[in-house]
Scaffold this active site. Structure first.
Site, PDB file in Angstrom:
ATOM      1  N   ARG A   8      -6.261   3.421   6.221  1.00 32.30           N
ATOM      2  CA  ARG A   8      -5.236   4.016   5.364  1.00 32.30           C
ATOM      3  C   ARG A   8      -5.943   4.718   4.200  1.00 32.30           C
ATOM      4  O   ARG A   8      -7.055   4.358   3.823  1.00 32.30           O
ATOM      5  CB  ARG A   8      -4.325   2.908   4.826  1.00 32.30           C
ATOM      6  N   HIS A   9      -5.277   5.688   3.624  1.00 38.06           N
ATOM      7  CA  HIS A   9      -5.801   6.388   2.452  1.00 38.06           C
ATOM      8  C   HIS A   9      -6.000   5.445   1.262  1.00 38.06           C
ATOM      9  O   HIS A   9      -5.476   4.326   1.230  1.00 38.06           O
ATOM     10  CB  HIS A   9      -4.848   7.514   2.040  1.00 38.06           C
ATOM     11  N   GLY A  10      -6.732   5.908   0.258  1.00 42.29           N
ATOM     12  CA  GLY A  10      -6.920   5.153  -0.970  1.00 42.29           C
ATOM     13  C   GLY A  10      -5.686   5.180  -1.854  1.00 42.29           C
ATOM     14  O   GLY A  10      -4.733   5.934  -1.623  1.00 42.29           O
ATOM     15  N   GLU A  13      -1.549   7.888  -7.355  1.00 41.50           N
ATOM     16  CA  GLU A  13      -0.760   7.726  -8.583  1.00 41.50           C
ATOM     17  C   GLU A  13       0.631   7.184  -8.262  1.00 41.50           C
ATOM     18  O   GLU A  13       1.145   6.310  -8.969  1.00 41.50           O
ATOM     19  CB  GLU A  13      -0.644   9.074  -9.308  1.00 41.50           C
ATOM     20  N   TRP A  14       1.247   7.681  -7.195  1.00 42.62           N
ATOM     21  CA  TRP A  14       2.584   7.212  -6.837  1.00 42.62           C
ATOM     22  C   TRP A  14       2.552   5.793  -6.288  1.00 42.62           C
ATOM     23  O   TRP A  14       3.497   5.032  -6.507  1.00 42.62           O
ATOM     24  CB  TRP A  14       3.243   8.169  -5.844  1.00 42.62           C
ATOM     25  N   GLY A  22       6.106   9.383   1.483  1.00 43.17           N
ATOM     26  CA  GLY A  22       6.488  10.021   2.728  1.00 43.17           C
ATOM     27  C   GLY A  22       5.591  11.220   3.016  1.00 43.17           C
ATOM     28  O   GLY A  22       4.369  11.114   2.978  1.00 43.17           O
ATOM     29  N   GLU A  82       2.639  10.271   7.509  1.00 44.92           N
ATOM     30  CA  GLU A  82       3.453   9.098   7.186  1.00 44.92           C
ATOM     31  C   GLU A  82       4.898   9.345   7.621  1.00 44.92           C
ATOM     32  O   GLU A  82       5.282  10.479   7.964  1.00 44.92           O
ATOM     33  CB  GLU A  82       3.371   8.821   5.680  1.00 44.92           C
TER      34      GLU A  82
END
Length: 213
Positions: A8-10, A13-14, A22, A82
């Site tokens: 999965r990505h790092g 901020e969100w 999404g 996603e």
């Protein structure tokens, strides 16, 4: 044998603010960049033939960091995006709940009953998309070592389809944390999963660990 690594990505901020992304995007945080670097360092001595990534920025930028000094082209694939969450995109948890508490509950607890808003996808649609996309990659890159950088629901959806589990088991542990590593080895019509959601490379300070465990 075909070896597949999934991550999965790092952190973004969100993510930190509890906002749903999404198909939207927000930048990697400093911690998110570090998480990608930790995975890069963990995998530096692992031979990788090809890297596929969701084209969404948070995943693509994570893939660039993990790629490091390797001379490997990053191949974006729309099937690795996603879940598309329509009217929930950009909202925090309370705002999502305000749009319908039952639907919010179903998203996190009974995925089969979740009804997407706007132009969103349901969980079965995401599972079919992810399963087809990764099977396509596996067929094209047969016999190679593949790294895929994607997203939580996409990754968990693929695993649930591979293991032929009911969609309502989707959120059962393990949770796919940021840059956790899953390894699947395919040999003809058989597979084994020696690693799932492994976090050994994460190097949290005590404060960060308490915040993000």
């Amino acid at each position: 044998m075909t070896k597949l690594y999934l991550t999965r990505h790092g952190e973004t901020e969100w993510n930190r603010k509890g906002i749903m992304q999404g198909w939207g995007d927000s930048p990697l945080t400093d911690l998110g960049i570090e998480q990608a670097e930790w995975l890069r360092d963990r995998m530096k001595n692992i031979h990788i033939d090809v890297i596929y990534t969701s084209p969404i920025g948070r995943a693509y930028n994570t893939a660039k960091i993990v790629n490091g000094d390797r001379n490997i082209e990053l191949i974006p694939h729309d099937g690795l995006k996603e879940i598309r969450i329509g009217g929930w995109e950009g909202l925090d948890q309370e705002e999502m709940k305000a749009m319908g508490e039952e639907n919010y509950y179903n998203f996190w607890n009974v995925p089969s009953k979740y009804i997407p808003t706007g132009n969103g996808e349901n969980f079965l649609e995401v599972r079919e998309r992810a399963f087809n996309a990764i099977n396509e990659i596996l067929e094209k890159e047969k016999g190679k070592t593949i790294l895929i950088v994607t997203h939580t629901i996409t990754l968990k959806s693929y695993l649930s389809a591979l293991e032929k589990r009911d969609i309502d088991t989707l959120w059962e542990p393990p949770f796919i944390k940021q840059t956790s590593l899953t390894e699947i080895n395919f040999n003809e019509d058989k597979y084994e999963i020696p690693l799932i959601a492994c976090m050994e490379h994460h190097k949290y300070s005590r404060k960060e660990y308490n915040e993000f465990k």
